[in-house]
Design a protein around this motif. Structure first.
Motif: not given
Length: 970
Positions: A136, A156, A280, A288, A338, A340, A344, A346
């Motif tokens: 991140r 991320l 987004t 994910w 992860c 999201q 955020e 990715i």
């Protein structure tokens, strides 16, 4: 298992055996798969057969499938899938109301149904997870992104969407208020394209209990809701996109609006064309999972077609994978994961496997892009062949043991490590990956991603490594193009040409991509040999790429055009050049005015490899060169001074090809490495395709008149006689297509018999082409086409009792499209009526008050390699659909200049056959259906309202009705 035991404890008898009879031998999932192929009414009837069949036939996932397979327009969910499906069938309320009060039976258990029911009703509140493998970052600079992540690993990112209006406006309530009546595309496992109004979709989300809910995944949201495009912008890290050089209608789908409820998501996949992507999230939470390239997730199977390289993925739904497969993985085999959060973004690099599960209602936007880091991978994915496509997605699992000769990939891996069964089917099924070792080893070599160990060896996602698996024998121009490619062959070449011109500073990279996708280096080498032989200057740096959107390599070299014939293999190529040269010879012989509007032929010949070096033999189309004679393409007795590969020999070749499901040209060793070619004078100006959108209406009307005049000149040319030196296949035993007809001239007989052969597989061809051709019309095509194509000739008897054909047989170009019409610049002067002033001396003005403007007029018709002989109506198809884009006024203007009868008048004052054969529109529509190109796809794309047409007659009248107003000139 507990439920089954309880059933026996209570003394309840298992209903299954008695209720299903012989079907009891099949698992429940197989029975449901069979039921999914039935219609809604049939399933309703089967529910009455027995108690267990009632249970199976009332399962909601089954009715969801039945409903989605029958959607004809916008979908409206009615509270349950069974009710929705029955309403689609216009069932009376008396049949639908009982659906709301289901019956219940004891004595039956199904683990399969229970699992599906659990997935339909499970909640995902506790599914938030982050295993720490996904990095991140916040406030990441472009330099740091390019150095650490671009093309290497996912990340991320926070803060990229902080200033977007979408951060506050993309909520369910706000979108419902602004776009409630807007219909968006739905992503679902269905062969049909489904849309729902957003207000209907929101209603569905609130009440649904589906294990794989409907999911808005719309690549056209910018067209149906342009305001949404103003709510976000491409983050600064992803601004570079090589597809930007294409016009909006040319570039492949690249941006999507994504909205979905809890349990929805995207199952395991690799993004199309090996592009990279950013996603987004504006609302909700997404989980994910990601694996590096070449690492096939457990539970996933990759199918790779050996013929065209098409790649299909067989995978469970996102929810099913997390519930059924994920718990079986050892910790070291689990993916990067992860959760999201809103705001955020990715980043998913090229080739990475990823799976997404929505933990609650989510709203997101995503875009795929091509930049300097993944450009070569995208080009590689476009290349013909299948080995490299399988390796790109499934790594070394995609390889057969012994697929490659010793030493070919030694520089990258230990070949002895490859050890798995040989897969020899046309469609290879790449097995799911078995958990291996060392999952955290993701270091890079030469900027490439290093994947998990496979058979104790490393898999490097390196372009030099992956390109080793390209089939060097596959040729971009003559090989099948994978249907999974995001753009077509012609669009690919145009894209590379635009990049070559638009990004001169990146030509080294673009050239590498062109060599992967087009074999550009080999074609340039061959073209340079031709130039040297004929004293032309070698190609300059600007001339290194082939141009145009045709099916053969074409190079613009100084004032000349060099074209190599490769489409369809050597036999098709030699016939194309032979017929073209015969045509040019005839033009000069009769001194037709058409020759003033065709580029001059400067040279022609055959290039071939001889003991590792290139040799050129000039050829004017007459006789048979020795290098061709060795291939046995024509009978020995035909090897004379005439045009042995002229138009009638070509017609015979087309007839044979139409009769084979998969036609293969001569493939003997002597025929490898032979390329016919032609050199013509280069025209000054631009092709019509480049000018279409800028020309005023009067100029386009002038073009229509020009085409009418030149087609007049073409169609009055005498065609070569069909003499005894041409031994056609229909004199060699192929007499079964139609019954013997008295009075059909030989030149028309081969035309009619070829149509009859094409008719045999018309349904399968239309099915293969698929959307946008309506399936309802595909079912009616056989009854629309004539059983006897001889009726199209309108044969009649003259005053002497001789049979005559009531329409002309002539030369036809067959391919007059917007890229085969050349426009010349001309200057138009206009003078002011008022005295000149000082201001007239500036710009393009002159002292006498005159100005000059550049205009364009049609000058030449290009590319006669598709020449044939037949019905002149055939030439109207590409002109009307591609050049005129279906404009009836332009077609009318064309016909006014054409001035030739499309059907001759007779003394009998009318035609003898059924009314439909009197319609020129019927003739044209039949030819469209039987055309070897997907002409119908163009029709239903131009006239979108015809997608709901009830009959072919309706399509015929809309597209070709203007022809019925044309009487012609006698």
């Amino acid at each position: 298992m507990t439920e089954i035991s309880e059933t026996h404890t209570r003394g309840l008898k298992d209903r299954r055996a008695d209720a299903l009879g012989d079907l009891r031998l099949l698992p429940d999932e197989i029975i449901l798969a069979i039921l999914a192929s039935f219609g809604a009414r049939d399933v309703s009837r089967l529910a009455c057969v027995s108690s267990v069949m009632y249970i199976l036939c009332n399962e909601e996932p089954l009715w969801m499938s039945l409903c989605l397979n029958n959607v004809k327009d916008h979908l409206q969910y009615k509270g349950s899938w069974k009710k929705t499906a029955l309403l689609q069938e216009h069932m009376p309320n008396g049949y639908i109301e009982p659906c709301e009060k289901p019956l219940h039976f004891d004595g039956f258990n199904s683990l399969f149904l229970y699992r599906r029911l659990y997935r339909c009703h499970t909640t995902l509140d506790g599914f938030t997870f982050d295993n720490g493998k996904a990095e991140r970052r916040k406030d990441l600079s472009l330099e740091a992104f390019c150095h650490e992540y671009d093309g290497k690993k996912p990340v991320l990112l926070a803060g990229l969407a902080d200033t977007w209006p979408a951060r506050s406006t993309w909520t369910t309530d706000q979108l419902l208020m602004n776009y409630g009546d807007t219909a968006f595309k739905i992503s679902q496992r269905s062969s049909r394209k489904i849309t729902m109004k957003f207000k209907d979709y929101v209603s569905y989300m609130k009440v649904q209990h589906d294990e794989d809910p409907l999911y808005i995944f719309d690549d056209k949201f910018g067209e149906v809701a342009p305001g949404l495009l103003k709510d976000y912008s491409v983050p600064h890290l992803f601004q570079e996109d090589f597809f930007d050089v294409l016009d909006r209608d040319q570039r492949p789908p690249f941006r999507w609006l994504i909205i979905g409820p809890e349990r929805s998501g995207a199952s395991w996949h690799v993004d199309p064309a090996l592009t990279s992507a950013w996603n987004t999230l504006l609302c909700g939470r997404k989980r994910w999972a990601l694996y590096p390239p070449g690492r096939v997730p457990t539970g996933v199977t990759v199918h790779v077609n050996e013929e065209d390289g098409d790649v299909n993925i067989e995978t469970p739904t996102s929810l099913q994978w997390w519930l059924d497969f994920y718990p079986l993985l050892a910790d070291e085999d689990k993916p990067i994961e992860c959760t999201q959060l809103p705001g955020e973004t990715i980043y998913v690099p090229s080739g990475w496997w990823h799976c997404v599960l929505n933990l609650e209602t989510t709203i997101a936007v995503t875009q795929n892009f091509v930049n300097s880091k993944n450009f070569e991978f995208v080009c590689l994915d476009m290349a013909p062949g299948y080995h490299h496509k399988g390796v790109c997605r499934a790594g070394m699992l995609a390889l057969d043991k012994g697929s490659f000769e010793n030493g070919k990939i030694d520089a990258f891996c230990d070949k002895d490590g490859l050890n798995h069964p040989d897969l020899t089917r046309k469609e290879k099924r790449v097995r799911t990956y078995q958990p291996g070792k060392d999952p955290d080893n993701q270091s890079a070599r030469n900027g490439a991603c290093k994947s998990y160990d496979l058979w104790n060896q490393d898999f490097y996602y390196d372009i030099n490594f992956l390109s080793v698996f390209l089939d060097q024998e596959k040729d971009h121009y003559s090989s099948l193009w994978s249907s999974s490619n995001c753009i077509g062959q012609r669009e690919m070449r145009e894209w590379l040409c635009k990049l070559w011109v638009g990004k001169p500073g990146m030509r080294e990279l673009i050239w590498k991509g062109a060599c992967l996708a087009l074999n550009a280096g080999k074609w340039l080498e061959r073209t340079a040999q031709i130039c040297t032989f004929h004293g032309l200057p070698p190609p300059t740096d600007d001339e290194r790429l082939p141009v145009g959107t045709g099916s053969n390599p074409v190079y613009l070299i100084s004032d000349s055009v060099v074209k190599l014939f490769v489409e369809g293999g050597l036999e098709a190529s030699i016939h194309s050049l032979g017929a073209e040269l015969e045509f040019y010879s005839l033009l000069c012989k009769v001194n037709s005015p058409l020759k003033d509007h065709i580029p001059d032929v400067l040279a022609s010949g055959i290039l071939f490899l001889d003991n590792g070096s290139y040799t050129i033999v000039p050829w004017d189309g007459k006789g048979v060169p020795d290098v061709i004679a060795k291939c046995n393409l024509v009978p020995a007795k035909c090897m004379e001074d005439g045009f042995s590969f002229g138009v009638w020999s070509k017609k015979d070749f087309e007839y044979k090809k139409a009769g084979a499901s998969t036609y293969e040209s001569i493939s003997s060793a002597e025929c490898a490495g032979i390329w016919p070619y032609i050199i013509t004078k280069r025209c000054k100006g631009k092709i019509f395709a480049r000018l279409r959108d800028t020309l005023p209406r009067d100029d386009v009307l002038n073009l229509a008149s020009f085409l009418g005049e030149q087609l007049h000149n073409l169609h009055i040319l005498p065609h070569p006689s069909l003499n005894d030196s041409i031994h056609l296949s229909l004199d060699n035993g192929f007499m079964d297509e139609i019954s013997d007809k008295i009075g059909i001239p030989a030149e028309w007989e081969i035309f009619i018999r070829t149509l009859a052969r094409k008719r045999k597989d018309v349904s399968s061809r239309l099915t293969k082409w698929g959307d946008p051709i309506p399936s309802s019309l595909m079912e009616k095509v056989d009854e629309y086409l004539p059983n006897d194509f001889a009726k199209l000739l309108n044969i009649f008897q003259d005053e002497n009792g001789q049979d005559k054909v009531n329409k002309p047989c002539c030369w036809i170009h067959s391919d007059i499209m917007d890229d085969n019409i050349h426009m010349e610049p001309c200057r138009i002067s206009s003078c002011l009526t008022t005295p000149a002033t000082d201001s007239c001396l500036t710009g393009n003005g002159s002292a006498d008050g005159c100005t000059e403007e550049v205009s364009w007029r049609p000058g030449h018709i290009l590319d006669f390699s598709d020449l044939s002989i037949g019905d002149p109506i055939w030439d109207l198809i590409p002109i009307h659909l591609d050049v005129f884009r279906g404009d009836p006024c332009l077609l009318k203007q064309f016909l006014e200049s054409y001035k030739l009868p499309l059907v001759r008048r007779t003394s009998q004052n009318g035609l003898e056959h059924d009314d439909k054969f009197r319609r020129l529109s019927y003739h044209a529509m039949c030819y469209c259906i039987l055309h070897e190109e997907n002409v119908l796809g163009a029709i239903f794309s131009l006239w979108k309202e015809l997608k709901v047409a009830k009959s072919w007659e309706e399509v015929e009248e809309t597209v070709w009705g203007e022809l019925n107003n044309y009487d012609g000139f006698c």
